[in-house]
Each structure stands twice: as structure tokens, then as C-alpha cells.
Scaffold this motif. Structure first.
Motif, PDB file in Angstrom:
ATOM      1  N   GLU A 170     -38.675  17.727  16.907  1.00  0.00           N
ATOM      2  CA  GLU A 170     -39.441  17.332  16.950  1.00  0.00           C
ATOM      3  C   GLU A 170     -40.148  16.960  15.809  1.00  0.00           C
ATOM      4  O   GLU A 170     -41.379  15.791  15.767  1.00  0.00           O
ATOM      5  CB  GLU A 170     -40.215  17.958  18.076  1.00  0.00           C
ATOM      6  CG  GLU A 170     -39.424  18.484  19.351  1.00  0.00           C
ATOM      7  CD  GLU A 170     -39.692  17.093  20.303  1.00  0.00           C
ATOM      8  OE1 GLU A 170     -40.633  16.480  19.936  1.00  0.00           O
ATOM      9  OE2 GLU A 170     -38.370  16.596  20.668  1.00  0.00           O
ATOM     10  N   GLU A 171     -40.167  17.465  14.166  1.00  0.00           N
ATOM     11  CA  GLU A 171     -40.823  17.121  13.445  1.00  0.00           C
ATOM     12  C   GLU A 171     -40.240  15.805  12.887  1.00  0.00           C
ATOM     13  O   GLU A 171     -41.346  15.115  13.146  1.00  0.00           O
ATOM     14  CB  GLU A 171     -40.847  19.174  12.273  1.00  0.00           C
ATOM     15  CG  GLU A 171     -41.989  18.265  10.881  1.00  0.00           C
ATOM     16  CD  GLU A 171     -40.740  18.586  10.057  1.00  0.00           C
ATOM     17  OE1 GLU A 171     -40.407  18.232   9.253  1.00  0.00           O
ATOM     18  OE2 GLU A 171     -39.663  19.438  10.581  1.00  0.00           O
ATOM     19  N   VAL A 172     -39.244  16.136  13.156  1.00  0.00           N
ATOM     20  CA  VAL A 172     -38.453  14.507  12.273  1.00  0.00           C
ATOM     21  C   VAL A 172     -39.095  13.400  13.000  1.00  0.00           C
ATOM     22  O   VAL A 172     -39.700  12.444  12.535  1.00  0.00           O
ATOM     23  CB  VAL A 172     -37.359  14.874  11.967  1.00  0.00           C
ATOM     24  CG1 VAL A 172     -36.695  13.413  11.245  1.00  0.00           C
ATOM     25  CG2 VAL A 172     -37.216  16.043  10.429  1.00  0.00           C
ATOM     26  N   LYS A 173     -38.807  13.686  14.082  1.00  0.00           N
ATOM     27  CA  LYS A 173     -39.086  12.648  15.294  1.00  0.00           C
ATOM     28  C   LYS A 173     -40.372  12.228  15.208  1.00  0.00           C
ATOM     29  O   LYS A 173     -41.023  10.701  15.360  1.00  0.00           O
ATOM     30  CB  LYS A 173     -39.412  13.308  16.548  1.00  0.00           C
ATOM     31  CG  LYS A 173     -38.985  11.785  17.296  1.00  0.00           C
ATOM     32  CD  LYS A 173     -38.770  12.129  18.997  1.00  0.00           C
ATOM     33  CE  LYS A 173     -39.288  12.240  20.100  1.00  0.00           C
ATOM     34  NZ  LYS A 173     -39.080  12.413  21.648  1.00  0.00           N
ATOM     35  N   VAL A 190     -32.858  13.658   7.471  1.00  0.00           N
ATOM     36  CA  VAL A 190     -33.798  14.304   6.780  1.00  0.00           C
ATOM     37  C   VAL A 190     -33.486  15.297   7.064  1.00  0.00           C
ATOM     38  O   VAL A 190     -33.938  16.132   8.487  1.00  0.00           O
ATOM     39  CB  VAL A 190     -35.569  13.284   7.880  1.00  0.00           C
ATOM     40  CG1 VAL A 190     -35.881  14.457   7.276  1.00  0.00           C
ATOM     41  CG2 VAL A 190     -34.719  12.239   7.639  1.00  0.00           C
ATOM     42  N   ARG A 191     -34.606  16.163   6.686  1.00  0.00           N
ATOM     43  CA  ARG A 191     -34.546  18.366   6.446  1.00  0.00           C
ATOM     44  C   ARG A 191     -35.736  18.305   7.580  1.00  0.00           C
ATOM     45  O   ARG A 191     -37.051  17.649   7.071  1.00  0.00           O
ATOM     46  CB  ARG A 191     -34.510  18.577   5.103  1.00  0.00           C
ATOM     47  CG  ARG A 191     -34.934  20.125   5.668  1.00  0.00           C
ATOM     48  CD  ARG A 191     -34.138  20.735   4.012  1.00  0.00           C
ATOM     49  NE  ARG A 191     -32.757  20.318   3.382  1.00  0.00           N
ATOM     50  CZ  ARG A 191     -31.872  21.023   4.046  1.00  0.00           C
ATOM     51  NH1 ARG A 191     -31.421  21.958   5.112  1.00  0.00           N
ATOM     52  NH2 ARG A 191     -30.748  20.311   3.288  1.00  0.00           N
ATOM     53  N   GLY A 192     -35.630  19.076   8.875  1.00  0.00           N
ATOM     54  CA  GLY A 192     -35.942  19.894   9.488  1.00  0.00           C
ATOM     55  C   GLY A 192     -36.294  19.801  10.584  1.00  0.00           C
ATOM     56  O   GLY A 192     -35.825  18.948  11.504  1.00  0.00           O
ATOM     57  N   GLY A 193     -37.096  20.104  11.947  1.00  0.00           N
ATOM     58  CA  GLY A 193     -36.683  20.538  12.908  1.00  0.00           C
ATOM     59  C   GLY A 193     -36.918  18.487  13.717  1.00  0.00           C
ATOM     60  O   GLY A 193     -37.630  17.672  13.293  1.00  0.00           O
ATOM     61  N   ALA A 225     -35.941   0.172  17.606  1.00  0.00           N
ATOM     62  CA  ALA A 225     -35.381   1.509  18.059  1.00  0.00           C
ATOM     63  C   ALA A 225     -34.977   2.346  17.032  1.00  0.00           C
ATOM     64  O   ALA A 225     -34.873   2.590  16.239  1.00  0.00           O
ATOM     65  CB  ALA A 225     -34.467   1.040  19.205  1.00  0.00           C
ATOM     66  N   VAL A 226     -34.956   3.539  17.846  1.00  0.00           N
ATOM     67  CA  VAL A 226     -34.778   5.128  16.818  1.00  0.00           C
ATOM     68  C   VAL A 226     -34.042   6.509  17.376  1.00  0.00           C
ATOM     69  O   VAL A 226     -34.187   6.310  18.975  1.00  0.00           O
ATOM     70  CB  VAL A 226     -36.001   5.546  15.975  1.00  0.00           C
ATOM     71  CG1 VAL A 226     -35.628   6.954  15.115  1.00  0.00           C
ATOM     72  CG2 VAL A 226     -37.181   3.737  16.038  1.00  0.00           C
ATOM     73  N   PHE A 227     -32.810   6.128  16.807  1.00  0.00           N
ATOM     74  CA  PHE A 227     -31.971   7.551  17.720  1.00  0.00           C
ATOM     75  C   PHE A 227     -32.312   9.060  16.692  1.00  0.00           C
ATOM     76  O   PHE A 227     -31.911   8.496  15.517  1.00  0.00           O
ATOM     77  CB  PHE A 227     -30.819   6.929  17.674  1.00  0.00           C
ATOM     78  CG  PHE A 227     -29.637   7.698  17.845  1.00  0.00           C
ATOM     79  CD1 PHE A 227     -29.724   9.208  18.671  1.00  0.00           C
ATOM     80  CD2 PHE A 227     -28.746   8.209  17.586  1.00  0.00           C
ATOM     81  CE1 PHE A 227     -29.038  10.253  19.002  1.00  0.00           C
ATOM     82  CE2 PHE A 227     -27.791   8.791  17.465  1.00  0.00           C
ATOM     83  CZ  PHE A 227     -27.739  10.222  18.753  1.00  0.00           C
ATOM     84  N   PHE A 228     -32.549   9.994  17.136  1.00  0.00           N
ATOM     85  CA  PHE A 228     -32.507  10.633  16.194  1.00  0.00           C
ATOM     86  C   PHE A 228     -31.665  12.081  17.164  1.00  0.00           C
ATOM     87  O   PHE A 228     -30.777  12.394  18.522  1.00  0.00           O
ATOM     88  CB  PHE A 228     -33.429  11.492  16.557  1.00  0.00           C
ATOM     89  CG  PHE A 228     -34.766  10.594  16.506  1.00  0.00           C
ATOM     90  CD1 PHE A 228     -35.391  11.090  15.277  1.00  0.00           C
ATOM     91  CD2 PHE A 228     -35.763  10.114  17.194  1.00  0.00           C
ATOM     92  CE1 PHE A 228     -36.757   9.928  15.017  1.00  0.00           C
ATOM     93  CE2 PHE A 228     -37.055   9.127  16.821  1.00  0.00           C
ATOM     94  CZ  PHE A 228     -36.920   8.655  15.757  1.00  0.00           C
ATOM     95  N   GLU A 229     -30.506  12.388  16.162  1.00  0.00           N
ATOM     96  CA  GLU A 229     -29.595  13.056  16.715  1.00  0.00           C
ATOM     97  C   GLU A 229     -29.494  14.991  15.624  1.00  0.00           C
ATOM     98  O   GLU A 229     -29.373  14.460  14.978  1.00  0.00           O
ATOM     99  CB  GLU A 229     -28.353  12.644  16.045  1.00  0.00           C
ATOM    100  CG  GLU A 229     -26.816  13.514  16.059  1.00  0.00           C
ATOM    101  CD  GLU A 229     -26.113  12.280  15.938  1.00  0.00           C
ATOM    102  OE1 GLU A 229     -24.644  12.986  16.004  1.00  0.00           O
ATOM    103  OE2 GLU A 229     -25.279  11.757  15.303  1.00  0.00           O
ATOM    104  N   GLU A 230     -29.767  15.322  16.007  1.00  0.00           N
ATOM    105  CA  GLU A 230     -29.994  17.086  15.243  1.00  0.00           C
ATOM    106  C   GLU A 230     -29.233  17.116  15.448  1.00  0.00           C
ATOM    107  O   GLU A 230     -27.776  17.131  15.125  1.00  0.00           O
ATOM    108  CB  GLU A 230     -30.401  17.789  17.066  1.00  0.00           C
ATOM    109  CG  GLU A 230     -31.360  19.075  15.629  1.00  0.00           C
ATOM    110  CD  GLU A 230     -31.034  20.636  16.927  1.00  0.00           C
ATOM    111  OE1 GLU A 230     -31.872  21.370  17.163  1.00  0.00           O
ATOM    112  OE2 GLU A 230     -30.817  20.410  18.361  1.00  0.00           O
TER     113      GLU A 230
END
Length: 325
Positions: free
Chosen positions: A307-310, A302-305, A258-263
Motif C-alpha cells: 500500500e505504501e509503494v502503491k 521497490v522496497r516497502g509495503g 496503467a500500473v500493476f503492483f505485485e507484492e
């Protein structure tokens, strides 16, 4: 090579002004260890300061001695020694680093396999599921009596970092430490309510958001959710509210990771990854993105947008799953 507990104790014996610190966005292990160790040093008559980039989080104000933890000042200060606890790499101390003048002895005590041994004295034990367990073993080895306030902090450290004694690495040493802490005065029922049954309503709204927005990929073996800056504003959540949300996705049948992406501001994304299969090492995956942690729980910035990082990170996770032994 690790320093011995005796060497660490001896190194601190002639130091008077000591700083105790841990990683930014602290969890229960970080803050519980910070306070417990600081309380011991104060009992020795030391001048003790405790800093964290985020200060003391509201959710942990039930910890005895919580008022000791403050944010670092703008002007650097001098210390005889700095004790870094539960912190894998020095940069994760954040704004604490520029607030420390050169010349201090650095002691690094941690349980992350990705720890880069930045201290003058290091004690790293990746087999321990929590740094709190290491401190219990330190106090036992040095024949130091643990006070009820120290015990409460160390119990919270171990309980929160082991998922209530259920994550990998939890073993006889962990339960021995817990037994000794209860014997030292921990009220298990009360501290359990403080830890797990006192959540702000906004965290429930965050959980609702996560479940409604959950996505599955890699033939249903990977689950993820995202939190944009706009979501944060709309929900009114704080960074501390995120802890544990990811475990609801990991608990789904068939899900391996499972992965959580936080902007984050300034075009960065905070990634938190969890695995329930030892053959899928999320620490190894996060290392590809300059992160680290444990084989079953790791993270990276991680540097980036978003959706791109995801897309890049999920591709790496799926590759690991499909190519596991």
C-alpha cells in the motif's frame, strides 16, 4: 558509442566457449533472442551455454531450441565471452552473475533507453521496439542466412514485444524484419496460436481478479490493480501469467497510464507501468524508484509495503500527468 555489427562479429570469431543470457522473469523477446543467437553460435562450431535465472518458462516451450535454456549452476564457470541480450542493467541477470567467473568479454545488445552500457562492447538501439529486430538487422548486415528455427524465435521476440506489431516504435524496419523471417520459414498462423491462443485457465482467473479489483484515480486517467502474496496462493498463478494483463486496463477509454503492483517476498513490490501518451514517460517515473525500461513501458522493484509503494507511485504518475506539456 555503439560497437558496429562487424566489431561484434569479429570479437566473437576467436571465442570458443560462449554464454548467452537475458533478464530474469524473461519475456518472449528475451528468450527468443537468447535461443536464436545461441543457435547461430552453435552453427559456427562454438561451445554455447544459455542461462536464465528462471530457466525456460512453460509458456514459451513452443520455441524451437527451448531445451537449451537452463538455470545457472551454483559453481561459477569460465567463459571466453558473455552475450547479454534484451537486458538493460547487469543486476537484472540475477543469479546468472555469480555463476560467471571473471575474465570474459561482455557483449551487450539491447533496445532499452535505460541501458547503462555495462558491456565491453555495446549495441543499444532504443528506436527498435524489440531486441529481436536488432538481431535480424545484425544477421542481415553480416549476410548470415537465418534458419527456420532462428526465424521462429525472432518472430516470437518481435511479435510479443510489439504487442502484435502495434506498440510505439513499430515501423518499416520492424515489418521488413518480419517479412524476412516469414520468408525464412515462419508459419505465422501456427506460431500466433502458440503465442496468443494457448493460455492456462489460471491466467483467466488472474484477469478476472484484475478486472474486479481495478482502481481508477487522477480523474480517471490512471488505472491500477494489485496482486498480494495471498492472492498468488489463492489463484495458483505463476509470475509468467502476469504478462499482458495490464494492457486490459490501459485499453480503457480515458486512461492514460496503467500500473500493476505485485507484492514480493522480503518487503518488496514489483511495479509495471504502461502509458499510451508519449508525454507521460513511465520510464522517467520508474527511474525515480530505481527502475527503467521504455517511455511507454517500464518497471521497478521497490522496497516497502504494497500500500505504501502503491500510494507513492500513483502520486508520481498523477503528478506527471498533471504537469505534462
Amino acid at each position: 558509442m555503439n560497437a558496429t555489427f562487424a566489431e561484434i562479429s569479429a570479437a566473437l570469431s576467436d571465442k570458443q566457449r560462449i554464454l548467452v543470457v537475458s533478464h530474469l522473469r524473461p519475456d518472449g523477446d528475451a528468450l527468443g533472442c537468447t535461443i536464436a543467437f545461441a543457435l547461430w553460435l552453435k552453427s559456427l562450431g562454438k561451445e554455447v551455454v544459455t542461462w536464465n535465472e528462471d530457466g525456460m518458462l512453460d509458456k514459451f516451450r513452443y520455441l524451437p531450441g527451448h531445451e537449451m535454456v537452463t538455470t545457472p549452476p551454483e559453481e561459477p564457470q569460465a567463459f571466453d565471452a558473455v552475450v547479454a541480450l534484451d537486458n538493460s542493467v547487469k543486476k537484472r541477470l540475477g543469479t546468472v552473475i555469480p555463476a560467471i567467473k571473471d575474465g570474459a568479454l561482455w557483449i551487450n545488445i539491447d533496445h532499452h533507453v535505460s541501458n547503462d552500457r555495462y558491456g565491453d562492447l555495446n549495441y543499444i538501439d532504443p528506436s527498435a521496439p524489440a531486441t529481436g529486430q536488432i538481431l535480424c538487422e545484425f544477421f542481415r548486415d553480416r549476410q548470415i542466412a537465418i534458419t527456420p528455427d532462428q526465424a521462429a524465435n525472432l518472430y516470437a521476440a518481435i511479435s510479443t514485444d510489439t504487442g502484435s506489431f502495434q506498440y510505439a516504435g513499430t515501423g518499416p524496419r520492424t515489418f521488413q524484419a518480419a517479412m524476412e523471417l516469414v520468408a525464412a520459414g515462419v508459419n505465422v498462423a501456427q506460431i500466433s496460436r502458440d503465442m496468443y491462443e494457448n493460455q492456462p485457465r489460471r491466467r483467466l482467473e488472474l484477469l478476472r481478479h484484475a478486472l474486479n479489483g481495478a482502481e481508477f484515480s487522477c480523474e480517471g486517467r490512471v488505472a491500477c490493480f494489485s496482486l498480494t502474496l495471498a492472492d498468488v496462493d489463492r489463484l495458483g498463478v505463476l509470475p509468467e501469467d502476469n504478462e499482458g494483463i495490464i494492457d486490459h486496463l490501459r485499453s480503457v477509454e480515458g486512461v492514460i497510464a496503467a500500473v500493476f503492483f505485485e507484492e514480493l517476498p522480503e518487503a518488496k513490490v514489483r511495479v509495471s507501468a504502461r502509458s499510451k501518451d508519449p508525454s507521460v514517460d513511465v520510464c522517467k517515473i520508474c527511474a525515480l524508484f530505481k527502475g527503467g525500461g521504455h517511455p511507454l513501458a517500464a518497471g521497478a522493484r521497490v522496497r516497502g509495503g504494497l500500500e505504501e509503494v502503491k500510494e507513492r507511485f500513483l502520486e508520481a504518475v498523477c503528478h506527471e500527468i498533471r504537469n505534462r506539456n
